[in-house]
Motif scaffolding. Structure first.
Motif, PDB file in Angstrom:
ATOM      1  N   TYR A  35       0.819  -1.211   0.000  1.00 26.50           N
ATOM      2  CA  TYR A  35       0.000   0.000   0.000  1.00 26.50           C
ATOM      3  C   TYR A  35       0.854   1.264   0.000  1.00 26.50           C
ATOM      4  O   TYR A  35       0.623   2.191  -0.770  1.00 26.50           O
ATOM      5  N   ASP A  36       1.845   1.289   0.859  1.00 29.80           N
ATOM      6  CA  ASP A  36       2.628   2.513   1.039  1.00 29.80           C
ATOM      7  C   ASP A  36       3.358   2.920  -0.231  1.00 29.80           C
ATOM      8  O   ASP A  36       3.438   4.104  -0.552  1.00 29.80           O
ATOM      9  N   ALA A  37       3.894   1.952  -0.967  1.00 23.84           N
ATOM     10  CA  ALA A  37       4.711   2.263  -2.145  1.00 23.84           C
ATOM     11  C   ALA A  37       3.891   2.386  -3.422  1.00 23.84           C
ATOM     12  O   ALA A  37       4.436   2.763  -4.464  1.00 23.84           O
ATOM     13  N   GLY A  59     -12.681   7.346  -5.372  1.00 26.69           N
ATOM     14  CA  GLY A  59     -12.389   8.168  -4.204  1.00 26.69           C
ATOM     15  C   GLY A  59     -10.898   8.189  -3.922  1.00 26.69           C
ATOM     16  O   GLY A  59     -10.072   8.266  -4.821  1.00 26.69           O
ATOM     17  N   SER A  60     -10.554   8.086  -2.640  1.00 25.05           N
ATOM     18  CA  SER A  60      -9.157   8.195  -2.222  1.00 25.05           C
ATOM     19  C   SER A  60      -8.391   6.908  -2.525  1.00 25.05           C
ATOM     20  O   SER A  60      -8.962   5.880  -2.901  1.00 25.05           O
ATOM     21  N   LYS A  61      -7.089   6.956  -2.320  1.00 25.82           N
ATOM     22  CA  LYS A  61      -6.257   5.757  -2.447  1.00 25.82           C
ATOM     23  C   LYS A  61      -6.738   4.666  -1.506  1.00 25.82           C
ATOM     24  O   LYS A  61      -6.798   3.479  -1.887  1.00 25.82           O
ATOM     25  N   GLN A  62      -7.117   5.023  -0.290  1.00 26.96           N
ATOM     26  CA  GLN A  62      -7.603   4.029   0.659  1.00 26.96           C
ATOM     27  C   GLN A  62      -8.915   3.417   0.173  1.00 26.96           C
ATOM     28  O   GLN A  62      -9.142   2.212   0.312  1.00 26.96           O
ATOM     29  N   ASP A  63      -9.784   4.229  -0.400  1.00 23.28           N
ATOM     30  CA  ASP A  63     -11.041   3.711  -0.942  1.00 23.28           C
ATOM     31  C   ASP A  63     -10.771   2.722  -2.077  1.00 23.28           C
ATOM     32  O   ASP A  63     -11.453   1.694  -2.197  1.00 23.28           O
ATOM     33  N   LEU A  64      -9.786   3.036  -2.910  1.00 23.91           N
ATOM     34  CA  LEU A  64      -9.430   2.136  -4.008  1.00 23.91           C
ATOM     35  C   LEU A  64      -8.871   0.825  -3.459  1.00 23.91           C
ATOM     36  O   LEU A  64      -9.210  -0.257  -3.944  1.00 23.91           O
ATOM     37  N   TYR A  65      -8.033   0.927  -2.442  1.00 23.62           N
ATOM     38  CA  TYR A  65      -7.506  -0.285  -1.812  1.00 23.62           C
ATOM     39  C   TYR A  65      -8.641  -1.149  -1.271  1.00 23.62           C
ATOM     40  O   TYR A  65      -8.659  -2.370  -1.470  1.00 23.62           O
ATOM     41  N   LEU A  66      -9.586  -0.536  -0.584  1.00 21.65           N
ATOM     42  CA  LEU A  66     -10.709  -1.283  -0.022  1.00 21.65           C
ATOM     43  C   LEU A  66     -11.548  -1.932  -1.122  1.00 21.65           C
ATOM     44  O   LEU A  66     -12.057  -3.041  -0.947  1.00 21.65           O
ATOM     45  N   ALA A  67     -11.682  -1.242  -2.252  1.00 19.88           N
ATOM     46  CA  ALA A  67     -12.424  -1.814  -3.377  1.00 19.88           C
ATOM     47  C   ALA A  67     -11.725  -3.042  -3.934  1.00 19.88           C
ATOM     48  O   ALA A  67     -12.369  -3.938  -4.487  1.00 19.88           O
ATOM     49  N   CYS A  68     -10.407  -3.108  -3.785  1.00 17.00           N
ATOM     50  CA  CYS A  68      -9.646  -4.295  -4.176  1.00 17.00           C
ATOM     51  C   CYS A  68      -9.724  -5.371  -3.096  1.00 17.00           C
ATOM     52  O   CYS A  68      -9.873  -6.564  -3.389  1.00 17.00           O
ATOM     53  N   PRO A 119       1.916  -5.433   5.306  1.00  9.46           N
ATOM     54  CA  PRO A 119       2.373  -4.795   6.548  1.00  9.46           C
ATOM     55  C   PRO A 119       2.503  -3.281   6.456  1.00  9.46           C
ATOM     56  O   PRO A 119       2.756  -2.628   7.464  1.00  9.46           O
ATOM     57  N   SER A 120       2.337  -2.721   5.245  1.00  9.73           N
ATOM     58  CA  SER A 120       2.554  -1.280   5.090  1.00  9.73           C
ATOM     59  C   SER A 120       1.277  -0.458   5.221  1.00  9.73           C
ATOM     60  O   SER A 120       1.303   0.757   5.025  1.00  9.73           O
ATOM     61  N   LEU A 121       0.161  -1.096   5.572  1.00 10.70           N
ATOM     62  CA  LEU A 121      -1.091  -0.348   5.723  1.00 10.70           C
ATOM     63  C   LEU A 121      -0.982   0.652   6.870  1.00 10.70           C
ATOM     64  O   LEU A 121      -0.373   0.352   7.903  1.00 10.70           O
ATOM     65  N   PRO A 122      -1.559   1.836   6.722  1.00  7.88           N
ATOM     66  CA  PRO A 122      -1.483   2.835   7.791  1.00  7.88           C
ATOM     67  C   PRO A 122      -2.142   2.316   9.071  1.00  7.88           C
ATOM     68  O   PRO A 122      -3.281   1.849   9.032  1.00  7.88           O
ATOM     69  N   ALA A 127      -8.464   0.846   6.229  1.00  9.53           N
ATOM     70  CA  ALA A 127      -7.839  -0.212   5.432  1.00  9.53           C
ATOM     71  C   ALA A 127      -7.219  -1.274   6.331  1.00  9.53           C
ATOM     72  O   ALA A 127      -7.408  -2.474   6.119  1.00  9.53           O
ATOM     73  N   ALA A 128      -6.485  -0.847   7.345  1.00  9.84           N
ATOM     74  CA  ALA A 128      -5.834  -1.797   8.252  1.00  9.84           C
ATOM     75  C   ALA A 128      -6.871  -2.595   9.030  1.00  9.84           C
ATOM     76  O   ALA A 128      -6.709  -3.809   9.232  1.00  9.84           O
ATOM     77  N   ARG A 129      -7.917  -1.950   9.472  1.00  8.52           N
ATOM     78  CA  ARG A 129      -8.953  -2.654  10.244  1.00  8.52           C
ATOM     79  C   ARG A 129      -9.689  -3.678   9.377  1.00  8.52           C
ATOM     80  O   ARG A 129      -9.980  -4.785   9.831  1.00  8.52           O
ATOM     81  N   ARG A 130      -9.973  -3.313   8.137  1.00 11.29           N
ATOM     82  CA  ARG A 130     -10.688  -4.239   7.259  1.00 11.29           C
ATOM     83  C   ARG A 130      -9.808  -5.432   6.897  1.00 11.29           C
ATOM     84  O   ARG A 130     -10.273  -6.576   6.879  1.00 11.29           O
TER      85      ARG A 130
END
Length: 212
Positions: A35-37, A59-68, A119-122, A127-130
């Motif tokens: 995620y971080d990189a 939406g945001s990068k975090q929203d895109l991550y969650l969609a994945c 391991p790089s999730l904020p 994102a980390a909680r999900r």
């Protein structure tokens, strides 16, 4: 994974198809680099759309991550639960059924495993909680399976089950990493390979290794 066309997402591509292309690229990028990189700009460039368009769609990068993450987590959980619930006569042992389910669910998106185990999730982020929710659910299934295996073998120390659960997670991660580096290997081939490896390990442990 199949490389995406540089024109994917250009004018004339239906939005639903464009979103699928973005999610496929983003899942691979998050899985490969963490995620971080991973940047939204890099994903947009790969798909052939603009960064503002990605933000408009997801939406945001975090929203895109969650969609994945969400479809990957749901698919893996469903596949593992189904494999563990199978009790047909003549069915492979539970560990092999689970491995086959894992490989089948990840076929075509092998890097998705590392979207879940990133391991790089904020810290303390949605994102980390999900991701932790899905990991904990998979760990709970692994704990049930390992406890059943050890009980059948006559082991009663709960710490044995906990240690085996962690070893199982590490084994799955190592196998998926190896699989990514061997794209010619199908889920069926991976399952057969694991059957051979587990069989060899069982023989060595049962008979002792006389090579030393």
């Amino acid at each position: 994974m199949t490389a995406l066309s540089s024109r994917a997402g250009t004018k004339g591509v239906p939005r639903a198809a464009r979103e699928r292309q973005v999610l496929a690229a983003a899942t691979e990028e998050f899985g490969r680099h963490g995620y971080d990189a991973t940047t939204v700009a890099a994903i947009a460039t790969r798909v052939g759309v603009t960064k503002p368009l990605l933000h408009q769609y997801f939406g945001s990068k975090q929203d895109l991550y969650l969609a994945c993450l969400n479809p990957v987590g749901d698919q893996l959980l469903g596949a593992i639960r189904a494999a563990m619930a199978e009790h047909d006569t003549g069915a492979p042992p539970t560990p092999l059924r689970v491995l086959n389910a894992l490989f089948t669910a990840l076929d075509g998106q092998r890097e998705a495993w590392f979207v879940l185990y990133d391991p790089s999730l904020p810290p303390d982020s949605d994102a980390a909680r999900r991701a932790a929710y899905f990991r904990d659910a998979i760990d709970d299934l692994a704990a049930t399976g390992t406890a059943d295996l050890l009980s059948t073998a006559g082991a009663s120390d709960p710490l044995d089950a906990d240690a085996l659960k962690h070893a199982w997670r590490g084994l799955c991660t190592a196998l998926v990493r190896w699989w990514i580096n061997h794209p010619e290997q199908s889920p069926e081939a991976m399952t057969r390979r694991c059957a051979r490896l587990l069989g060899a390990a069982h023989t060595i442990l049962a008979n002792g290794d006389d090579s030393t």
